[in-house]
Design a protein around this motif. Structure first.
Motif, short mmCIF file in Angstrom:
data_model
loop_
_atom_site.label_atom_id
_atom_site.label_comp_id
_atom_site.label_asym_id
_atom_site.label_seq_id
_atom_site.Cartn_x
_atom_site.Cartn_y
_atom_site.Cartn_z
N UNK A 28 -31.36 14.42 54.87
CA UNK A 28 -30.29 15.35 55.28
C UNK A 28 -30.62 16.09 56.58
N UNK A 29 -31.89 16.28 56.87
CA UNK A 29 -32.31 16.93 58.13
C UNK A 29 -33.35 16.01 58.76
N UNK A 30 -33.18 15.78 60.08
CA UNK A 30 -34.00 14.77 60.74
C UNK A 30 -34.71 15.33 61.96
N UNK A 31 -36.02 15.43 61.89
CA UNK A 31 -36.86 15.63 63.07
C UNK A 31 -36.43 16.82 63.93
N UNK A 32 -36.27 17.97 63.29
CA UNK A 32 -35.80 19.18 64.01
C UNK A 32 -36.98 19.97 64.57
N UNK A 33 -36.90 20.34 65.85
CA UNK A 33 -37.88 21.22 66.50
C UNK A 33 -37.17 22.52 66.89
N UNK A 34 -37.81 23.65 66.58
CA UNK A 34 -37.25 24.96 66.97
C UNK A 34 -38.40 25.87 67.37
N UNK A 35 -38.23 26.65 68.42
CA UNK A 35 -39.21 27.68 68.76
C UNK A 35 -38.48 28.99 69.01
N UNK A 225 -29.37 28.47 72.21
CA UNK A 225 -28.60 27.77 71.16
C UNK A 225 -29.20 26.40 70.91
N UNK A 226 -29.25 26.04 69.63
CA UNK A 226 -29.59 24.68 69.22
C UNK A 226 -28.42 24.20 68.38
N UNK A 227 -27.86 23.06 68.76
CA UNK A 227 -26.69 22.55 68.03
C UNK A 227 -27.13 21.41 67.12
N UNK A 228 -26.75 21.54 65.85
CA UNK A 228 -27.14 20.58 64.82
C UNK A 228 -25.90 19.80 64.39
N UNK A 229 -25.99 18.47 64.38
CA UNK A 229 -24.90 17.64 63.88
C UNK A 229 -25.49 16.61 62.92
N UNK A 230 -24.97 16.57 61.71
CA UNK A 230 -25.45 15.60 60.71
C UNK A 230 -26.97 15.65 60.59
N UNK A 231 -27.51 16.88 60.61
CA UNK A 231 -28.95 17.06 60.39
C UNK A 231 -29.82 16.77 61.59
N UNK A 232 -29.23 16.48 62.76
CA UNK A 232 -30.03 16.21 63.96
C UNK A 232 -29.65 17.19 65.07
N UNK A 233 -30.65 17.53 65.89
CA UNK A 233 -30.38 18.37 67.06
C UNK A 233 -29.70 17.50 68.12
#
Ligand SMILES: Nc1ncnc2c1ncn2[C@@H]1O[C@H](COP(=O)(O)OP(=O)(O)OP(=O)(O)O)[C@@H](O)[C@H]1O
Length: 274
Positions: A28-35, A225-233
């Motif tokens: 459901x969530x794929x390879x997300x990076x956030x800082x 902003x980080x935009x997420x669609x279908x679990x991907x950035x």
């Protein structure tokens, strides 16, 4: 190793690397990076079902049963991947503000007692210092009659007052990271603007991960902003660039679906106490 550490002391408030989440075998969530640096406000934007709450859940240590996580989550420089919130070190604390303030607050316990718990357990206050700090926090979030609100239960307060109380409770734990999941969605536009203003003032030092589907609120409150669609950035940019120059078709659709003309939400708009 985390390549893009930013902020005071060289430690980001939040560093998520390669986060993937599956629930009962569904990816459901794929390879997300956030800082998120201390004092930085990052909006995680996406339509319903895009994976925002699961991502926030991994940060807070609240994932549903059957969830499996890959990647790492660091809060305040500590690896807390899969660590229950109660077992995290004090420096890795994250405070949460939820969408529904009515269910977030205990309906049977006065606000004063709910505020006192994190002040005692997290901030280590005792005796009259608890009452003093409770009043200070309620004033800081724009509550005009703190003595009455401290005596009240959730059902005796307006939606805006309840959400301010939830923010005060989150601030009471003195966490270096605030995670707010759609905290303004249930509010009318004027109250929404007030709560945005409170969150903006409350996160001068802590980092903010702000979960929203609303581009207008993200632009009003956050710098990144980080935009997420279908679990991907699919996009990451400054919020100043988000509306005028969306790069991804999905972001363009989100922008098109948002009212960006709300004067009340503009940064620096006068706050109305309530
Ligand atoms: N407990 C769960 N069990 C199974 N699937 C789940 C669970 N929680 C979320 N999901 C699924 O994960 C995907 C992402 O859900 P998530 O709640 O993270 O989305 P969201 O972007 O926060 O949406 P919303 O804005 O509606 O809250 C959706 O397809 C959802 O159905």
């Amino acid at each position: 190793m985390i390549p893009d550490i930013v902020g005071a002391g060289g430690r980001p408030a939040l560093a998520v690397r390669g986060l993937s989440i599956s629930v009962h075998g569904r990816d459901l969530v794929h390879d997300v990076d956030l800082t998120v640096a201390p004092g930085q406000r990052l909006a995680l934007i996406g339509a319903s079902g895009s994976g925002k709450s699961l991502t926030a859940g991994a940060v807070l240590g609240h994932l549903p049963p059957g969830a499996r996580v890959r990647g790492t989550v660091q809060v305040g420089g500590h690896d807390v991947t899969g660590v229950h919130p109660a077992r995290r070190p004090a420096a890795a604390r994250a405070a949460a503000v939820a969408q529904d303030s009515l269910t977030a607050l205990n309906p049977l316990v006065p606000v004063g007692a709910q505020l006192a718990t994190p002040l005692r357990r997290r901030a280590g206050l005792r005796g009259p210092a608890v009452a003093r700090r409770s009043v200070e926090l309620l004033i800081a979030v724009g509550i005009e009659d703190p003595a009455r609100v401290l005596r009240s239960c959730a059902g005796e307060l307006s939606g805006g007052q309840r959400q301010r109380v939830c923010i005060a409770i989150a601030l009471a734990s003195e966490a270096g990271l605030l995670v707010a999941d759609e905290p303004t969605t249930a509010l009318d536009l004027v109250t929404q603007a007030q709560v945005v203003d409170v969150v903006r003032r409350a996160t001068q030092e802590a980092g903010l991960l702000f979960i929203t589907h609303d581009v207008a609120v993200a632009v009003a409150l956050c710098d990144t902003a980080v935009v997420l669609a279908h679990g991907r950035v699919v996009e990451r940019c400054s919020t100043a660039d988000l509306a005028p120059d969306p790069q991804h078709a999905y972001t363009r659709d989100l922008v098109a679906a948002t009212r960006l003309d709300s004067v009340a939400l503009r940064p620096g708009a006068p706050a109305v106490a309530g």
